[in-house]
Design a protein around this motif. Structure first.
Motif: not given
Length: 130
Positions: A32-36
């Protein structure tokens, strides 16, 4: 909600770009950090429409240059497609994710951003002939 400083680095540790990423939960998966992160960089690109995209991974139908990836004038990038490409690149060692002094090995790893708000993405470059 937490704000972290996101930093892009070369393999030698030289910072090439940094910016705050705000409104994050205290605990988040690496995926989720990568996607955000990708959603934010694509939103900035689409709003400004510069000639080059300086993101984590190369969009399809672009040319790699010294200034990033050359994008056709007026083209808008799809953040979800870019995020999928970034997750695939992580799985194939396209970049490293460092949280503080810890290297994340799995996109499903949960990260506590309260204790380590320092986030670095280290791009790895394939060796020529290797």
């Amino acid at each position: 909600m937490v704000t972290v400083m996101v930093r892009d680095e070369t393999a030698t540790g030289r910072a090439v770009d940094s910016w705050p990423l705000t409104g994050l939960p205290e605990r988040i998966s690496a995926r989720e950090l990568v996607r955000l992160r990708v959603r934010e960089e694509v939103a900035r690109f689409n709003a400004a429409q510069p000639r080059h995209f300086r993101g984590l991974v190369q969009p399809t139908d672009t040319e790699a240059t010294l200034n990033g990836y050359r994008v056709a004038p007026g083209r808008r990038l799809d953040w979800e497609a870019q995020a999928d490409r970034a997750c695939a690149a992580f799985s194939h060692n396209g970049f490293l994710l460092l949280i503080g002094d810890h290297q994340v090995d799995d996109l499903d790893e949960e990260i506590d951003l309260r204790s380590d708000p320092d986030v670095a993405f280290v791009r790895l470059v394939a060796l020529v002939g290797g």
